[in-house]
Design a protein around this motif. Sequence first.
Motif, mmCIF file in Angstrom:
data_model
loop_
_atom_site.group_PDB
_atom_site.id
_atom_site.type_symbol
_atom_site.label_atom_id
_atom_site.label_comp_id
_atom_site.label_asym_id
_atom_site.label_seq_id
_atom_site.Cartn_x
_atom_site.Cartn_y
_atom_site.Cartn_z
ATOM 1 N N THR A 198 4.355 5.612 2.839
ATOM 2 C CA THR A 198 4.106 6.951 2.308
ATOM 3 C C THR A 198 5.433 7.562 1.895
ATOM 4 O OG1 THR A 198 2.246 7.214 3.839
ATOM 5 C CG2 THR A 198 3.067 9.210 2.763
ATOM 6 N N ALA A 226 1.350 0.412 5.445
ATOM 7 C CA ALA A 226 1.150 1.655 4.693
ATOM 8 C C ALA A 226 2.495 2.345 4.498
ATOM 9 C CB ALA A 226 0.196 2.568 5.439
ATOM 10 N N ASN A 265 -1.464 5.301 -0.335
ATOM 11 C CA ASN A 265 -2.894 4.946 -0.338
ATOM 12 C C ASN A 265 -3.347 4.262 -1.626
ATOM 13 O OD1 ASN A 265 -3.500 5.912 2.303
ATOM 14 N ND2 ASN A 265 -3.405 7.992 1.480
ATOM 15 N N THR A 266 -2.423 3.639 -2.322
ATOM 16 C CA THR A 266 -2.747 2.897 -3.533
ATOM 17 C C THR A 266 -2.216 1.476 -3.389
ATOM 18 O OG1 THR A 266 -2.602 4.903 -4.872
ATOM 19 C CG2 THR A 266 -2.447 2.800 -6.040
ATOM 20 N N ASN A 280 0.878 -1.162 0.000
ATOM 21 C CA ASN A 280 0.000 0.000 0.000
ATOM 22 C C ASN A 280 0.916 1.213 0.000
ATOM 23 O OD1 ASN A 280 -1.574 2.203 0.630
ATOM 24 N ND2 ASN A 280 -2.819 1.123 2.123
#
Length: 156
Positions: free
Chosen positions: A72, A70, A9-10, A6
């Motif tokens: 980022t 997650a 957020n994809t 992830n």
Amino acid sequence: MQFDLNVNNTAVRVDVEADTPLLYVLRNDLELNGPKYGCGLGECGTCTVLINGAPARSCVVPVKAASGRAVTTLEGLSTPDELSVVQQAFIDAQAAQCGYCVNGMIISAHALLSRNPRPSQSEIEDALRYNLCRCGTHREIIEAVQLAARRLAGEN
């Protein structure tokens, strides 16, 4: 091997060896240019990303360790139309000279402000102490983080 990640957020699936550094996947497979290759040893901070909100050196994190978490990158902090408060503060404070360290500085500053929205100067220095800047813009970088904190608090 295939890994489900992830990133910003994809959901993405990559087919790489389990011990491939996350940095290589981000830059080569996903074409994200925020995290940079610096030392390759997790020492300089140019490759810093957030994993579940915490700063991590993507050059030493194997992709298998990021699976299901997650991730980022610098690109995930903003939208195509608007920079994050921290990114804009770095521009406004002219906190970059060559720009190579900026990815790690912004990611680390974002993480700090997420957990401590009103940091003292010593807390900012502590949060950024493992991010190297060879150009000597440390004063401007600290000012940028202070500016971002004020803006997030609705001041200035």
